[in-house]
Every structure is written in C-alpha cells, then in structure tokens.
Design a protein around this motif. Structure first.
Motif, PDB file in Angstrom:
ATOM      1  N   PHE A 255      -8.434  10.147  10.195  1.00  0.00           N
ATOM      2  CA  PHE A 255      -7.567   9.355   8.748  1.00  0.00           C
ATOM      3  C   PHE A 255      -8.835   9.423   7.822  1.00  0.00           C
ATOM      4  O   PHE A 255      -9.728   8.741   8.225  1.00  0.00           O
ATOM      5  CB  PHE A 255      -6.877   8.158   8.470  1.00  0.00           C
ATOM      6  CG  PHE A 255      -6.759   8.360   6.554  1.00  0.00           C
ATOM      7  CD1 PHE A 255      -5.321   8.608   6.719  1.00  0.00           C
ATOM      8  CD2 PHE A 255      -7.278   7.409   6.514  1.00  0.00           C
ATOM      9  CE1 PHE A 255      -5.133   8.239   5.148  1.00  0.00           C
ATOM     10  CE2 PHE A 255      -7.289   7.356   4.901  1.00  0.00           C
ATOM     11  CZ  PHE A 255      -5.939   7.579   4.504  1.00  0.00           C
TER      12      PHE A 255
ATOM     13  N   ASP B 234       0.497  -1.513   0.148  1.00  0.00           N
ATOM     14  CA  ASP B 234       0.389  -0.258   0.470  1.00  0.00           C
ATOM     15  C   ASP B 234       0.939   1.263  -0.067  1.00  0.00           C
ATOM     16  O   ASP B 234       2.275   1.521   0.314  1.00  0.00           O
ATOM     17  CB  ASP B 234      -1.012  -0.066   0.983  1.00  0.00           C
ATOM     18  CG  ASP B 234      -1.403   1.350   1.456  1.00  0.00           C
ATOM     19  OD1 ASP B 234      -2.529   1.180   0.789  1.00  0.00           O
ATOM     20  OD2 ASP B 234      -1.062   2.125   2.144  1.00  0.00           O
ATOM     21  N   GLY B 235       0.396   2.133  -0.551  1.00  0.00           N
ATOM     22  CA  GLY B 235       1.222   3.757  -0.313  1.00  0.00           C
ATOM     23  C   GLY B 235       2.644   3.341  -2.017  1.00  0.00           C
ATOM     24  O   GLY B 235       3.095   3.708  -1.392  1.00  0.00           O
ATOM     25  N   SER B 236       2.737   2.876  -2.764  1.00  0.00           N
ATOM     26  CA  SER B 236       3.213   2.322  -3.538  1.00  0.00           C
ATOM     27  C   SER B 236       4.341   3.283  -4.381  1.00  0.00           C
ATOM     28  O   SER B 236       5.312   3.175  -4.817  1.00  0.00           O
ATOM     29  CB  SER B 236       3.481   0.839  -4.340  1.00  0.00           C
ATOM     30  OG  SER B 236       2.206   1.204  -5.323  1.00  0.00           O
ATOM     31  N   SER B 237       2.889   4.151  -4.574  1.00  0.00           N
ATOM     32  CA  SER B 237       3.507   5.557  -5.507  1.00  0.00           C
ATOM     33  C   SER B 237       4.502   6.326  -5.226  1.00  0.00           C
ATOM     34  O   SER B 237       4.942   7.249  -5.192  1.00  0.00           O
ATOM     35  CB  SER B 237       2.013   6.193  -5.860  1.00  0.00           C
ATOM     36  OG  SER B 237       1.663   6.761  -4.389  1.00  0.00           O
TER      37      SER B 237
ATOM     38  N   LYS C  32     -11.451   6.455  -2.665  1.00  0.00           N
ATOM     39  CA  LYS C  32     -10.287   5.766  -4.020  1.00  0.00           C
ATOM     40  C   LYS C  32     -10.054   4.494  -2.973  1.00  0.00           C
ATOM     41  O   LYS C  32      -9.987   3.847  -4.013  1.00  0.00           O
ATOM     42  CB  LYS C  32      -9.311   6.980  -3.534  1.00  0.00           C
ATOM     43  CG  LYS C  32      -7.990   5.944  -4.480  1.00  0.00           C
ATOM     44  CD  LYS C  32      -7.106   6.792  -4.118  1.00  0.00           C
ATOM     45  CE  LYS C  32      -5.779   6.477  -5.182  1.00  0.00           C
ATOM     46  NZ  LYS C  32      -3.947   7.122  -4.688  1.00  0.00           N
ATOM     47  N   LEU C  33     -10.176   3.996  -1.733  1.00  0.00           N
ATOM     48  CA  LEU C  33      -9.659   3.063  -0.814  1.00  0.00           C
ATOM     49  C   LEU C  33     -10.641   1.938  -1.235  1.00  0.00           C
ATOM     50  O   LEU C  33     -11.854   1.820  -1.580  1.00  0.00           O
ATOM     51  CB  LEU C  33      -9.576   3.748   0.102  1.00  0.00           C
ATOM     52  CG  LEU C  33      -8.245   4.296   0.510  1.00  0.00           C
ATOM     53  CD1 LEU C  33      -8.844   4.836   1.589  1.00  0.00           C
ATOM     54  CD2 LEU C  33      -7.058   4.605  -0.042  1.00  0.00           C
TER      55      LEU C  33
ATOM     56  N   TYR D  56      -0.477  14.505   6.917  1.00  0.00           N
ATOM     57  CA  TYR D  56      -0.606  13.607   5.437  1.00  0.00           C
ATOM     58  C   TYR D  56       0.560  13.007   4.579  1.00  0.00           C
ATOM     59  O   TYR D  56       1.114  13.816   4.280  1.00  0.00           O
ATOM     60  CB  TYR D  56      -1.821  15.142   4.752  1.00  0.00           C
ATOM     61  CG  TYR D  56      -1.728  13.537   4.117  1.00  0.00           C
ATOM     62  CD1 TYR D  56      -3.458  12.448   4.295  1.00  0.00           C
ATOM     63  CD2 TYR D  56      -1.863  14.102   2.297  1.00  0.00           C
ATOM     64  CE1 TYR D  56      -3.784  11.837   3.289  1.00  0.00           C
ATOM     65  CE2 TYR D  56      -2.461  12.492   1.429  1.00  0.00           C
ATOM     66  CZ  TYR D  56      -3.952  12.144   1.673  1.00  0.00           C
ATOM     67  OH  TYR D  56      -3.480  10.397   0.789  1.00  0.00           O
TER      68      TYR D  56
ATOM     69  N   TYR E 166     -10.760   9.131   3.828  1.00  0.00           N
ATOM     70  CA  TYR E 166     -10.899   9.816   2.118  1.00  0.00           C
ATOM     71  C   TYR E 166     -11.934  10.056   1.760  1.00  0.00           C
ATOM     72  O   TYR E 166     -12.170   8.125   1.678  1.00  0.00           O
ATOM     73  CB  TYR E 166      -9.747   8.926   1.738  1.00  0.00           C
ATOM     74  CG  TYR E 166      -8.991   9.046   0.804  1.00  0.00           C
ATOM     75  CD1 TYR E 166     -10.434   9.381  -0.928  1.00  0.00           C
ATOM     76  CD2 TYR E 166      -7.361   9.355  -0.311  1.00  0.00           C
ATOM     77  CE1 TYR E 166      -9.328   9.704  -2.001  1.00  0.00           C
ATOM     78  CE2 TYR E 166      -7.199   9.497  -1.278  1.00  0.00           C
ATOM     79  CZ  TYR E 166      -7.887   9.930  -2.701  1.00  0.00           C
ATOM     80  OH  TYR E 166      -7.426  10.593  -3.373  1.00  0.00           O
TER      81      TYR E 166
ATOM     82  N   GLY F 166       0.154  10.858   3.058  1.00  0.00           N
ATOM     83  CA  GLY F 166      -0.581  10.239   1.278  1.00  0.00           C
ATOM     84  C   GLY F 166       0.052   8.163   1.367  1.00  0.00           C
ATOM     85  O   GLY F 166      -0.011   7.558   0.151  1.00  0.00           O
TER      86      GLY F 166
ATOM     87  N   GLU G  45      -7.967  -2.589   2.289  1.00  0.00           N
ATOM     88  CA  GLU G  45      -7.364  -1.519   2.944  1.00  0.00           C
ATOM     89  C   GLU G  45      -8.584  -0.903   3.936  1.00  0.00           C
ATOM     90  O   GLU G  45      -8.260  -0.840   5.021  1.00  0.00           O
ATOM     91  CB  GLU G  45      -7.751  -0.427   1.933  1.00  0.00           C
ATOM     92  CG  GLU G  45      -6.927  -0.668   0.589  1.00  0.00           C
ATOM     93  CD  GLU G  45      -6.267   0.043  -0.068  1.00  0.00           C
ATOM     94  OE1 GLU G  45      -4.637   0.023  -0.988  1.00  0.00           O
ATOM     95  OE2 GLU G  45      -7.543   1.276  -0.402  1.00  0.00           O
TER      96      GLU G  45
ATOM     97  N   TYR H  97      -7.679  18.529  -2.251  1.00  0.00           N
ATOM     98  CA  TYR H  97      -9.024  17.286  -3.381  1.00  0.00           C
ATOM     99  C   TYR H  97      -9.665  18.809  -2.805  1.00  0.00           C
ATOM    100  O   TYR H  97     -10.819  18.245  -3.031  1.00  0.00           O
ATOM    101  CB  TYR H  97      -8.977  16.348  -3.044  1.00  0.00           C
ATOM    102  CG  TYR H  97      -7.964  15.200  -3.370  1.00  0.00           C
ATOM    103  CD1 TYR H  97      -6.973  15.772  -4.460  1.00  0.00           C
ATOM    104  CD2 TYR H  97      -7.775  14.172  -3.361  1.00  0.00           C
ATOM    105  CE1 TYR H  97      -6.311  14.653  -5.078  1.00  0.00           C
ATOM    106  CE2 TYR H  97      -6.678  13.560  -3.604  1.00  0.00           C
ATOM    107  CZ  TYR H  97      -5.813  14.120  -4.238  1.00  0.00           C
ATOM    108  OH  TYR H  97      -5.498  12.965  -5.259  1.00  0.00           O
TER     109      TYR H  97
ATOM    110  N   ASN I  46      -6.001  15.116   2.303  1.00  0.00           N
ATOM    111  CA  ASN I  46      -5.398  15.346   1.293  1.00  0.00           C
ATOM    112  C   ASN I  46      -6.099  16.393   1.088  1.00  0.00           C
ATOM    113  O   ASN I  46      -7.192  16.624  -0.114  1.00  0.00           O
ATOM    114  CB  ASN I  46      -5.305  14.399  -0.580  1.00  0.00           C
ATOM    115  CG  ASN I  46      -4.615  14.906  -1.023  1.00  0.00           C
ATOM    116  OD1 ASN I  46      -4.176  15.969  -1.685  1.00  0.00           O
ATOM    117  ND2 ASN I  46      -3.904  13.795  -2.384  1.00  0.00           N
TER     118      ASN I  46
HETATM  119  P1  FDP Z   1      -1.264   4.177  -3.516  1.00  0.00           P
HETATM  120  O1  FDP Z   1      -2.413   4.784  -4.587  1.00  0.00           O
HETATM  121  O2  FDP Z   1       0.483   5.314  -3.531  1.00  0.00           O
HETATM  122  O3  FDP Z   1      -0.994   3.119  -3.095  1.00  0.00           O
HETATM  123  O4  FDP Z   1      -3.986   2.733  -1.307  1.00  0.00           O
HETATM  124  C1  FDP Z   1      -3.964   3.679  -2.490  1.00  0.00           C
HETATM  125  C2  FDP Z   1      -3.187   4.840  -1.188  1.00  0.00           C
HETATM  126  O5  FDP Z   1      -1.792   5.357  -2.153  1.00  0.00           O
HETATM  127  C3  FDP Z   1      -2.772   4.595  -0.025  1.00  0.00           C
HETATM  128  O6  FDP Z   1      -2.265   4.577   0.800  1.00  0.00           O
HETATM  129  C4  FDP Z   1      -3.123   6.638   0.064  1.00  0.00           C
HETATM  130  O7  FDP Z   1      -3.557   6.793   1.320  1.00  0.00           O
HETATM  131  C5  FDP Z   1      -3.643   7.482  -1.228  1.00  0.00           C
HETATM  132  O8  FDP Z   1      -4.056   5.756  -2.274  1.00  0.00           O
HETATM  133  C6  FDP Z   1      -2.987   8.592  -1.721  1.00  0.00           C
HETATM  134  O9  FDP Z   1      -4.059   8.709  -2.458  1.00  0.00           O
HETATM  135  P2  FDP Z   1      -3.891  10.223  -2.856  1.00  0.00           P
HETATM  136  O10 FDP Z   1      -2.184  10.023  -3.550  1.00  0.00           O
HETATM  137  O11 FDP Z   1      -5.222  10.723  -4.286  1.00  0.00           O
HETATM  138  O12 FDP Z   1      -4.232  11.183  -1.913  1.00  0.00           O
END
Ligand code: FDP
Length: 342
Positions: free
Chosen positions: A266, A124-127, A278-279, A248, A268, A250, A284, A219, A216
């Motif tokens: 927290f 999770d959070g791989s971006s 999104k989640l 935050y 979203y 992310g 998750e 947004y 976030n």
């Molecule tokens: P990511 O896309 O990096 O995998 O679950 C997806 C997630 O991360 C969460 O870990 C994170 O809280 C959220 O998306 C971040 O989204 P934003 O960049 O839209 O804030």
C-alpha cells in the motif's frame, strides 16, 4: 450467524489471549492488558454503531434525536468519545492524542495518571461511511517519557521504535481486531451474537508471493517520475518479471488489512498537491508500520524506515509505503534512482 465450533478446536477470546500474553512478562502489572481490553470494548461499541450508520438519518429525522432521545452524532465524533470515555479515568494513561483533537488530550485533574500514552485515529477512512465501505479504528500505545503528573507533548512525540503495542479494528463485512505487542500479529473476529472477539487469525505473516498493489492511481499525473515508474514496475513493466493486481478501497485500514492477509504493498506518496504526504505519522503510519513489520514486512517513507522518524508535531504527515519487504524496498530503489534525495 453464530460461530460454528468444530469438535476438538480451541476457542480463544481476546481477553484470554491478552491475559495469556501478559504471563510472558513476570513484572507486568496488568495495566497494558486492561488498556488493550478497553480498546476492544470500544471497538465493539463503535462496531455496533457503524453497522447502523445508514439508520442514523432515519432515526434522527425528527429533530436529530434517535429513539432513545439522544442526540444523533456523527460516527467519528461517537468513536472519539467512546475511546476517550473508556480511558480517561482508569489511571493507566498519562495523556492521549487523537486525529479528531487539535491538541493533546490531558487526563482530567480529578483522575489519576498512569505510565502509558494512547494515540488513535477513531475512525479512519470516514469519508467512506456514506457508501457502506469498510472503515476502522487505529491505535498505538507508548510508555510515557516524563516521570509523573499529567502527560505532555514530549510523551506523545515518540518514534515508531518506541511502540509498546499497536493495532486496528476494521469494521467490514465482519468486525476484526488485529493487534501486536511485539510478539507477532494476531487477529480476532467479532461474533456479534455473543459480543466476543474470537481468535481467528493467529500469528499472521505476510504471504509471499504478494498479490496486490494499492494506491490512488487517479493521482498518477501528480506523482514523481520514480513513483510513476515504480507503479509501472508493479504492473509488470520497467523490467518486472511479474505483475500484481490493483486493489484500492481508499480506506487505509481496509487496504492494509487486505494486503496483510493477501500480500502486497500500500502506498500514499507525496505528490504535487500533498508535498508532505497525506497520512498522519503518529496514529496512522506508525501503528500500521509496526504491525506490518511484526508480520514480516517493511514500512518506509520511500527514503528510509518510518520507524526512524522523530515526530515533531502531533498531526505530522508522512509519505508511506508499507507491505512485503521486497516491494517496499523496490519503491526506495526507484525513488533513489529517479527522484534523487529531494
Ligand atoms: P479518509 O480521508 O477517508 O479518512 O487517512 C485518511 C484516508 O481516508 C485513508 O484512510 C485513505 O487511505 C486515504 O485517506 C484516502 O485518500 P484519497 O481519497 O486521497 O485516496
């Protein structure tokens, strides 16, 4: 740095802790204990890779092979394969489901099946990986619904009230494994010098008063009036009697982990770009909600408990508000007042 052992202090490894918990259930076969232990092993393997993430390009610069001659993989693919390979053959699982796979993951025909279902988000959070920001693995374990044979989608689409165990591993400045089997939330820190998760945070409870709100806020213009006003309330406006600090990262695991230890909320929410949120619900929102509720908090869609949603799809999305109960209930109040039942 190696763990310092204070004279007279008790040292509990994750293995010992999980085994001790099993003795509370005289009918336990050891299957869940072993499943949790294998997830902890996966966490150690993934941890050793995430801390070397920046080296992948260097080691793989000649033909995408690392020094062992193996193909350099993306970390989320590595995490996916590690969890799968530790669990496909053990006879404990009926079926798996992962963020990384479009369909449910059957247990191969050559291996026996078992009574549990494992759902996970391998990374999770791989971006955030390229920026050296904390990421994590999330998992939820259910009992199968079908009687026998290979598990089906019916086994996977279960409500949060059916969770048997859930947890996460956060790969941060240290690696931590946090889990619950419905008997409180327990945190372990990896001592990399001995390769063991050691109990560092027994019986975690959400602190009160809470310190943080995490969303976030970039947004904000896409949010409903209720959510915009709620955010102002968290900042000390809209009649609030105190203000919280904004944090935050992310990376949901890291954000919720901080709030679990420091107190906070927290969220979203839905917005004009992600009208369903999104989640992902199953791997998750449900496991993180289970943990936060075990620590004394509450998790909501903004209109009711996450745990009451009956999933209809493996990759279903949901809005999520999770943290200290009073903060999450306040979100529900603002949404009911300003956004109606939409
Ligand atoms: P990511 O896309 O990096 O995998 O679950 C997806 C997630 O991360 C969460 O870990 C994170 O809280 C959220 O998306 C971040 O989204 P934003 O960049 O839209 O804030």
């Amino acid at each position: 740095m190696a763990t310092r052992i204070r004279p007279g202090s008790r040292i509990t490894t994750i293995e010992r802790h999980i085994m001790d918990k099993q003795t509370d259930f005289p009918d336990a076969t050891g299957s869940l204990t072993n499943l949790l232990y294998d997830i902890a092993v996966a966490g150690k393997l993934i941890s050793s890779h995430t801390t070397r993430a920046g080296l992948a390009d260097i080691l793989g610069s000649t033909g995408q092979e690392n020094v062992q001659g193996e193909e350099v993989q993306k970390l989320d693919v590595y995490a996916q394969q590690t969890i799968y390979q530790l669990n496909d053959h053990t006879g404990r699982l009926a079926v798996m489901g992962s963020e990384e796979e479009e369909n449910i993951i059957p247990i191969p025909d050559k291996y026996p099946t078992g009574k549990y279902v494992l759902l996970f988000d391998p990374l999770d959070g791989s971006s955030n990986i390229d920026f050296n920001v904390s990421v994590g693995t999330i998992f939820a374990i259910f009992k199968r619904k079908t009687e026998s044979g290979r598990g089906t989608l019916e086994d996977v689409l279960q409500k949060g009230t059916e969770v048997v165990a859930a947890g996460y591993i956060v790969y941060g400045s240290s690696t931590m494994f946090v889990y619950s089997t419905g008997d409180g939330v327990h945190g372990f820190t990896l001592d990399p010098t001995i390769g063991e998760f050691l109990l560092s945070h027994p019986d975690i409870r959400l602190p009160d008063p809470p310190k943080y709100y995490s969303a976030n806020q970039g947004y904000q213009s896409r949010w409903s009036e209720g959510i915009q006003r709620y955010t102002r309330w968290l900042r000390g406006e809209e009649g609030a009697t105190r203000s919280l600090s904004l944090r935050y990262i992310g990376s949901m695991i890291a954000d919720i982990h901080r709030n679990l230890l420091g107190g906070g909320v927290f969220y979203y929410p839905t917005d004009s770009k992600v009208p369903k949120g999104k989640l992902r619900l199953l791997y998750e929102a449900i496991p993180m909600s289970f943990l936060i509720e075990q620590a004394g908090g509450y998790a909501s869609t903004g209109q009711g408990p996450i745990r009451d949603i009956q999933p209809t799809k493996l990759h279903q999305r949901t809005p999520l508000f999770v943290g200290n109960r009073e903060l999450v209930e306040k979100a529900e109040e603002f949404i009911a007042k300003y956004d109606g039942a939409s």
